[in-house]
Design a protein around this motif. Structure first.
Motif, PDB file in Angstrom:
ATOM      1  N   UNK A  36      39.663   8.072  41.751  1.00 63.07           N
ATOM      2  CA  UNK A  36      39.766   9.400  41.115  1.00 63.07           C
ATOM      3  C   UNK A  36      39.768  10.491  42.169  1.00 63.07           C
ATOM      4  N   UNK A  37      38.905  10.377  43.162  1.00 61.24           N
ATOM      5  CA  UNK A  37      38.858  11.385  44.225  1.00 61.24           C
ATOM      6  C   UNK A  37      40.150  11.377  45.048  1.00 61.24           C
ATOM      7  N   UNK A  38      40.666  10.165  45.320  1.00 65.65           N
ATOM      8  CA  UNK A  38      41.912  10.066  46.111  1.00 65.65           C
ATOM      9  C   UNK A  38      43.080  10.701  45.360  1.00 65.65           C
ATOM     10  N   UNK A  39      43.141  10.436  44.050  1.00 65.13           N
ATOM     11  CA  UNK A  39      44.235  11.032  43.251  1.00 65.13           C
ATOM     12  C   UNK A  39      44.109  12.552  43.241  1.00 65.13           C
ATOM     13  N   UNK A  40      42.873  13.047  43.092  1.00 67.59           N
ATOM     14  CA  UNK A  40      42.665  14.499  43.100  1.00 67.59           C
ATOM     15  C   UNK A  40      43.085  15.103  44.438  1.00 67.59           C
ATOM     16  N   UNK A  41      42.757  14.404  45.518  1.00 65.92           N
ATOM     17  CA  UNK A  41      43.145  14.895  46.849  1.00 65.92           C
ATOM     18  C   UNK A  41      44.671  14.933  46.988  1.00 65.92           C
TER      19      UNK A  41
ATOM     20  N   UNK B 222      48.706  13.166  37.690  1.00 63.20           N
ATOM     21  CA  UNK B 222      47.775  13.918  36.848  1.00 63.20           C
ATOM     22  C   UNK B 222      47.362  13.090  35.636  1.00 63.20           C
ATOM     23  N   UNK B 223      48.375  12.444  35.011  1.00 63.53           N
ATOM     24  CA  UNK B 223      48.039  11.609  33.856  1.00 63.53           C
ATOM     25  C   UNK B 223      47.139  10.442  34.275  1.00 63.53           C
ATOM     26  N   UNK B 224      47.467   9.878  35.442  1.00 61.28           N
ATOM     27  CA  UNK B 224      46.656   8.763  35.944  1.00 61.28           C
ATOM     28  C   UNK B 224      45.218   9.227  36.237  1.00 61.28           C
ATOM     29  N   UNK B 225      45.123  10.438  36.830  1.00 60.80           N
ATOM     30  CA  UNK B 225      43.794  10.988  37.128  1.00 60.80           C
ATOM     31  C   UNK B 225      42.976  11.159  35.857  1.00 60.80           C
ATOM     32  N   UNK B 226      43.587  11.812  34.861  1.00 61.29           N
ATOM     33  CA  UNK B 226      42.839  12.083  33.614  1.00 61.29           C
ATOM     34  C   UNK B 226      42.510  10.795  32.872  1.00 61.29           C
ATOM     35  N   UNK B 227      43.396   9.788  32.970  1.00 59.63           N
ATOM     36  CA  UNK B 227      43.112   8.509  32.311  1.00 59.63           C
ATOM     37  C   UNK B 227      41.892   7.823  32.949  1.00 59.63           C
TER      38      UNK B 227
ATOM     39  N   UNK C  72      41.666  22.789  37.845  1.00 61.09           N
ATOM     40  CA  UNK C  72      41.059  22.024  36.755  1.00 61.09           C
ATOM     41  C   UNK C  72      40.752  20.599  37.193  1.00 61.09           C
ATOM     42  N   UNK C  73      41.720  20.002  37.924  1.00 62.93           N
ATOM     43  CA  UNK C  73      41.512  18.638  38.435  1.00 62.93           C
ATOM     44  C   UNK C  73      40.317  18.607  39.378  1.00 62.93           C
ATOM     45  N   UNK C  74      40.275  19.603  40.275  1.00 62.86           N
ATOM     46  CA  UNK C  74      39.178  19.646  41.255  1.00 62.86           C
ATOM     47  C   UNK C  74      37.820  19.810  40.560  1.00 62.86           C
ATOM     48  N   UNK C  75      37.811  20.648  39.521  1.00 60.98           N
ATOM     49  CA  UNK C  75      36.540  20.853  38.798  1.00 60.98           C
ATOM     50  C   UNK C  75      36.076  19.567  38.137  1.00 60.98           C
ATOM     51  N   UNK C  76      37.031  18.858  37.519  1.00 62.36           N
ATOM     52  CA  UNK C  76      36.661  17.611  36.843  1.00 62.36           C
ATOM     53  C   UNK C  76      36.228  16.557  37.856  1.00 62.36           C
ATOM     54  N   UNK C  77      36.973  16.488  38.972  1.00 59.11           N
ATOM     55  CA  UNK C  77      36.627  15.528  40.020  1.00 59.11           C
ATOM     56  C   UNK C  77      35.240  15.848  40.606  1.00 59.11           C
ATOM     57  N   UNK C  78      35.005  17.163  40.815  1.00 59.48           N
ATOM     58  CA  UNK C  78      33.703  17.578  41.367  1.00 59.48           C
ATOM     59  C   UNK C  78      32.561  17.198  40.425  1.00 59.48           C
ATOM     60  N   UNK C  79      32.820  17.398  39.155  1.00 56.67           N
ATOM     61  CA  UNK C  79      31.791  17.050  38.162  1.00 56.67           C
ATOM     62  C   UNK C  79      31.501  15.556  38.176  1.00 56.67           C
ATOM     63  N   UNK C  80      32.611  14.745  38.271  1.00 54.60           N
ATOM     64  CA  UNK C  80      32.429  13.289  38.304  1.00 54.60           C
ATOM     65  C   UNK C  80      31.650  12.872  39.543  1.00 54.60           C
ATOM     66  N   UNK C  81      32.016  13.472  40.705  1.00 53.90           N
ATOM     67  CA  UNK C  81      31.341  13.116  41.953  1.00 53.90           C
ATOM     68  C   UNK C  81      29.847  13.510  41.902  1.00 53.90           C
ATOM     69  N   UNK C  82      29.599  14.727  41.397  1.00 53.79           N
ATOM     70  CA  UNK C  82      28.202  15.167  41.300  1.00 53.79           C
ATOM     71  C   UNK C  82      27.402  14.258  40.361  1.00 53.79           C
ATOM     72  N   UNK C  83      28.062  13.928  39.239  1.00 54.33           N
ATOM     73  CA  UNK C  83      27.395  13.039  38.295  1.00 54.33           C
ATOM     74  C   UNK C  83      27.151  11.667  38.929  1.00 54.33           C
ATOM     75  N   UNK C  84      28.147  11.243  39.729  1.00 60.70           N
ATOM     76  CA  UNK C  84      28.009   9.952  40.405  1.00 60.70           C
ATOM     77  C   UNK C  84      26.819   9.977  41.375  1.00 60.70           C
ATOM     78  N   UNK C  85      26.650  11.051  42.090  1.00 59.15           N
ATOM     79  CA  UNK C  85      25.512  11.189  43.007  1.00 59.15           C
ATOM     80  C   UNK C  85      24.180  11.167  42.228  1.00 59.15           C
ATOM     81  N   UNK C  86      24.198  11.856  41.106  1.00 51.10           N
ATOM     82  CA  UNK C  86      22.968  11.874  40.268  1.00 51.10           C
ATOM     83  C   UNK C  86      22.631  10.468  39.792  1.00 51.10           C
ATOM     84  N   UNK C  87      23.702   9.763  39.300  1.00 53.86           N
ATOM     85  CA  UNK C  87      23.474   8.400  38.831  1.00 53.86           C
ATOM     86  C   UNK C  87      22.939   7.518  39.950  1.00 53.86           C
ATOM     87  N   UNK C  88      23.487   7.736  41.165  1.00 56.57           N
ATOM     88  CA  UNK C  88      23.006   6.942  42.303  1.00 56.57           C
ATOM     89  C   UNK C  88      21.536   7.215  42.578  1.00 56.57           C
TER      90      UNK C  88
END
Length: 994
Positions: A556-561, A498-503, A573-589
């Protein structure tokens, strides 16, 4: 006689015997005492053999008709001859009596033995008129107490028995038998025949009538008559009195001493002067009927009042006729012993019913006390078993609770609770379980010794049930401890992830911050071609940077899984943050692709690109990414469990440090590109805008990150070194625990083996064995500090989160179980010896017998298992003399014995079962029939008993115990409130239901 000595018997006088009491003046009777035949036959036989007189000198046989004529003269001459005979032969009357006794050694008559041993009278005292008066009065009253049952009595003892009729009637009344029909004639011969019939009946009862002839009774000889009545009293009133296998006189004396022992001023030592003050008579009455005598009001210095009081109360309330007057006793220096014995025997017989009832009540009380004690032990067992089962059943669900905790701290609190359970709450329960088994074994032993049925606890409370529940408890306990350890590992892993994920998420979010705004701006629309080309190159660099961050997003996704798979409590909470990162990543792409397309459309219009800036940007971006990754790795948290793992991390870190020089060369190369740009600009007079159009990574930022990364290297060195020291300390803890565990394990193993040997090879008395075993138990308990020390090491290991130990094969769980088994085994061995002592004391088995049984048992217990198989047991029985050889009869006997010692057909016989069998075979126990007989006495020979009778005869608690458990009696002779004591007695011994 326990602690009581009978009055000394004076040495046999050579001048007189009991026969001489009555017949010292009758020479014919004297000779009869000597030979057991008539006086004429005795004189003729004895004196002729001595050579004193010719046969013709003796008168005819007494049965000759001429005898009446010459009786007097022959008696006179015989007396003269007798004097010469006594002088010539120097034979005393006592010698004659001894000769007579030696010729009748086979006689079993209690009276004859009593008369020979205890009733030699002094000749001078015999002639004491006070004694004769007391005997006349006492014997007359005694005879009348029986004759009145036939509606008659006597007035003069020597006159009223002369015709033999009342004498025969007296014998019929006191014996309960019919004599031959008396002769009703008035002649002397009829009287003699009647008296002879009476004397013959007395003789048929095993009584030797020494010196007593019918003629003396018919002639009214007072001495003879008193002697005959005394003989009858001895046979029919005193002979059967026996206390603790004593003779009649000693038995009666012992009875008097026991009954009067509690009374002040009473000390019964004989049957003469001990009774003069009258207190002993009053004490006998008060002991049995305290309602008739106010004993405390009596004074020792008023014997006449005392005696009269006792005699009057006995006559009025006890149906004992007054046989003596108080003056007869008080005014005589030494009251007549036979008169006192006759009087006292009447008291004995008057209270004999109460004596039997007292004996019966004592037996019943003893049996009931055993039953009550056993029932109390059963209740105690049931309560202890119930409490222990309740605790086990209450504890198991707690141990089976696998509700996960959210943090390691919360789970460590559970671990502390479990440690309290193991060290504080469970040990007393281990003792209770051991005590339960000991109580059960002791109870079963007591039941066997008292001939009671075995105790069967209520359903679910057998020792096997307790052991089963305990086994389940220990299984749950082991599973709970394993679960806690696995949960600690899991949560520790989860917290690390969890700490690694949030870092990583924070780093990524920091990087993406503002990227959407950058990708959506329209700056290329107003830019020059060079600027557009720069923007395009810049965008390419961004794409490169974006690609470089793809790996981080995947991490990040692997750690969340993984957090989801390990059931992390904050997974949403982890899933929500991971989902947000993934969605943002798709937008950036998508935005990146869109911006690239826009820039490419304008690329044709933009041609000038500063290659150096572009090269700088291309080389700076991966280098910058490498530095960020390096710093991320240098800050990466780690968790290890042994030295090998930390050494692997240290090795990896050293490998990383070896690449720093190459990385520094790359940094210097990048910085040289920027320096070349500056040099070219200065050389060509180009005014730079101050920023690289292709990247935001400045040389300053590269240097700054490099300095931070270099500062992190020694910090990482220190962290790894601290962890290495920690693992070394943990290894020291492992070694310390292992050393103590190996010592404790070896100690437990050695002591278990020693106890096994001790239980087989016990020496000395059972008490010595018990003392040695208890000393041995104390020695073992003194090792408890070592166990506690090991528990302390174990706690340190758990607190250090050490999960394995390569230095020992022992775990704390194994050693706890071994220690508990050791304590239980020594306690059981002690209990076995205590039960053997109970068996020995209750059954009367000698120490030598126990040694013999133990030696025989051990001899055939070849494998030292503590039990014998069937064939070994048969060989053991044969060695003890049992006929169990291999034949039909022997097989049947062996099958019977095996049914006793091995009722469950397990095929093995324990030493306790063997001892129980041998004690049962060699000793007697109370039986149901004996208890029934005792109740029958209390019930007055009825087939039932009433509550009133029970309360009268038994102590209150035992009376109520019987009343509460006795079923109503339903026989044809039942009375209101009748209780069935027979079924109650059989139920006490398991022969029916109570």
């Amino acid at each position: 006689m326990r602690g009581l000595s009978p009055p000394p018997v004076p040495p046999r006088s050579t001048e007189s015997t009991e026969g001489e009491l009555f017949f010292s003046q009758q020479q014919r009777g004297f000779l009869t005492a000597h030979t057991g035949h008539s006086s004429q036959e005795t004189a003729h036989s004895r004196l002729t053999k001595q050579g004193l007189f010719p046969r013709s000198w003796f008168p005819p046989h007494p049965t000759s008709p001429i005898w009446d004529v010459v009786a007097f003269s022959s008696t006179f001459l015989f007396f003269i001859f007798l004097s010469v005979f006594v002088w010539r032969t120097q034979v005393s009357f006592a010698d004659m009596v001894d000769y007579h006794a030696s010729n009748n050694q086979s006689s079993t008559s209690g009276v004859q033995t009593y008369m020979e041993q205890e009733n030699d009278w002094d000749r001078d005292l015999l002639l004491d008129p006070a004694w004769e008066k007391q005997q006349r009065k006492t014997f007359t009253a005694w005879c009348n107490s029986h004759l009145r049952k036939a509606g008659t009595q006597i007035e003069n003892i020597e006159e009223d028995f002369r015709d033999g009729l009342k004498l025969m009637l007296l014998l019929e009344v006191i014996s309960g038998e019919r004599l031959t029909k008396p002769e009703r004639g008035k002649m002397r011969v009829h009287k003699i025949n009647n008296v002879n019939k009476a004397l013959g009946f007395i003789a048929s009862k095993g009584v030797k009538l020494v010196s007593i002839g019918a003629e003396e009774i018919v002639d009214g000889n007072a001495k003879m008559t008193l002697g005959m009545i005394w003989t009858i009293i001895l046979r029919f009133a005193i002979q059967d009195i026996s206390v603790e296998e004593t003779s009649a006189k000693e038995g009666l004396l012992l009875w008097c001493q026991r009954k009067t022992a509690p009374y002040k001023n009473v000390n019964v030592q004989n049957f003469h002067i001990s009774w003069k003050d009258g207190l002993a008579f009053n004490a006998l009455i008060h002991r049995h009927r305290p309602d008739l005598i106010d004993y405390d009001s009596l004074r020792k210095d008023d014997p006449v009042t005392n005696l009269n009081n006792a005699f009057e109360v006995a006559e009025k309330h006890l149906d004992i006729p007054k046989m003596l007057d108080a003056d007869d006793i008080v005014n005589t220096a030494r009251p007549d012993e036979k008169a006192i014995m006759t009087y006292v025997s009447s008291f004995y017989h008057a209270f004999s019913g109460a004596q039997k009832a007292e004996t019966a009540a004592n037996r019943i009380c003893k049996v009931l006390a055993v039953n009550q004690e056993n029932e109390q032990m059963m209740e105690d067992y049931e309560k202890l078993a119930s409490d222990l089962l309740e605790w086990i059943n209450r504890t198991i669900p707690w141990l089976e609770n696998r509700t996960p905790e959210k943090t390691v701290k919360d789970l460590q609190a559970k671990q502390e609770d479990f440690r309290d359970y193991r060290c504080v709450h469970k040990p007393p329960k281990v003792q209770e379980k051991c005590q339960l088994e000991i109580s059960f074994n002791t109870l079963q032993t007591k039941l066997r010794l008292s001939n009671r049925p075995a105790f069967m606890p209520s359903e679910g409370r057998m020792v096997s049930d307790i052991n089963g529940a305990w086994h389940t408890l220990e299984g749950a306990e082991k599973g709970y401890e394993e679960w806690i350890l696995s949960e600690i590992r899991r949560l520790e892993r989860l917290e690390h992830l969890a700490e690694k994920f949030h870092q990583k998420a924070a780093i990524h979010e920091s990087w993406t911050d503002g990227k959407e705004a950058m990708l959506t701006q329209k700056d290329y629309e107003t830019s020059t071609l060079a600027e557009v080309k720069a923007l395009l190159k810049k965008h390419e660099a961004f794409e490169s940077d974006l690609a470089a961050h793809q790996d981080r997003v995947e991490q990040i996704a692997a750690i969340a899984q993984e957090l989801n798979q390990l059931d992390y409590y904050d997974a949403p909470s982890v899933n929500a943050r991971c989902q947000k990162i993934c969605e943002q990543w798709d937008i950036l792409g998508a935005l990146t692709q869109k911006r690239k397309e826009s820039l490419e459309r304008t690329e044709k219009q933009l041609e000038s690109i500063d290659e150096l800036y572009l090269e700088y940007a291309k080389r700076a971006a991966p280098f910058n990414n490498w530095m960020e990754g390096a710093m991320e790795d240098l800050q990466d948290m780690f968790i290890v469990h042994n030295i090998v793992e930390i050494q692997d991390l240290i090795t990896a870190h050293e490998q990383f440090k070896s690449t720093l020089s190459e990385a520094n060369m790359e940094r210097e190369a990048i910085q040289s590109i920027q320096a070349q740009v500056q040099k070219i600009a200065q050389s060509n007079g180009i005014k730079l805008s101050g920023a690289n159009p292709y990247t935001t990574i400045t040389p300053e930022s590269i240097d700054s990150k490099w300095e931070r990364a270099m500062a992190m290297v020694p910090q990482r060195d220190n962290a790894l070194q601290e962890e290495l020291n920690k693992q070394k300390s943990n290894d020291t803890l492992r070694a310390t625990f292992a050393t103590q565990a190996n010592a404790v394990g070896a100690y437990i193993k050695d002591k278990m083996e020693e106890i096994g040997r001790i239980s087989i090879e016990m020496n000395g008395t059972l008490e010595d064995q018990l003392t040695n075993l208890k000393d041995y138990q104390t020695t073992i308990m003194s090792f408890m500090p070592e166990i506690n020390k090991l528990e302390g090491y174990h706690q340190l290991i758990q607190e250090a989160l050490i999960f394995d130990n390569q230095y020992t094969k022992y775990t704390m769980e194994h050693l706890r179980v071994g220690w508990e088994q050791l304590l239980t085994t020594i306690a059981r061995t002690i209990n076995e010896v205590e039960n053997q002592i109970l068996t020995r004391d209750a059954k009367g088995i000698s120490q030598e017998q126990l040694y013999e049984y133990r030696a025989s048992f051990n001899h055939f217990d070849k494998d030292h298992t503590g039990s014998l198989m069937a064939e070994e047991f048969k060989a053991c029985l044969i060695s003890l003399g049992y006929d169990v050889e291999n034949n039909k009869q022997g097989d049947a006997e062996f099958a019977r014995i095996m049914g006793i010692v091995d009722p469950n057909a397990s095929g093995a016989v324990t030493f306790q079962a063997f001892i129980d069998f041998m004690s049962t075979e060699t000793t007697d126990t109370d039986t149901a029939d004996q208890v029934i007989a005792s109740f029958k006495i209390l019930a007055g020979d009825k087939n039932y008993i009433t509550a009133e009778e029970l309360r009268r005869e038994l102590p209150p608690d035992q009376a109520e115990y019987c009343i509460a458990r006795m079923a109503p009696y339903t026989g044809p002779d039942a009375a209101p409130g009748a209780l069935d004591y027979m079924s109650f007695s059989t139920a006490l011994y398991g022969e029916s239901d109570l």
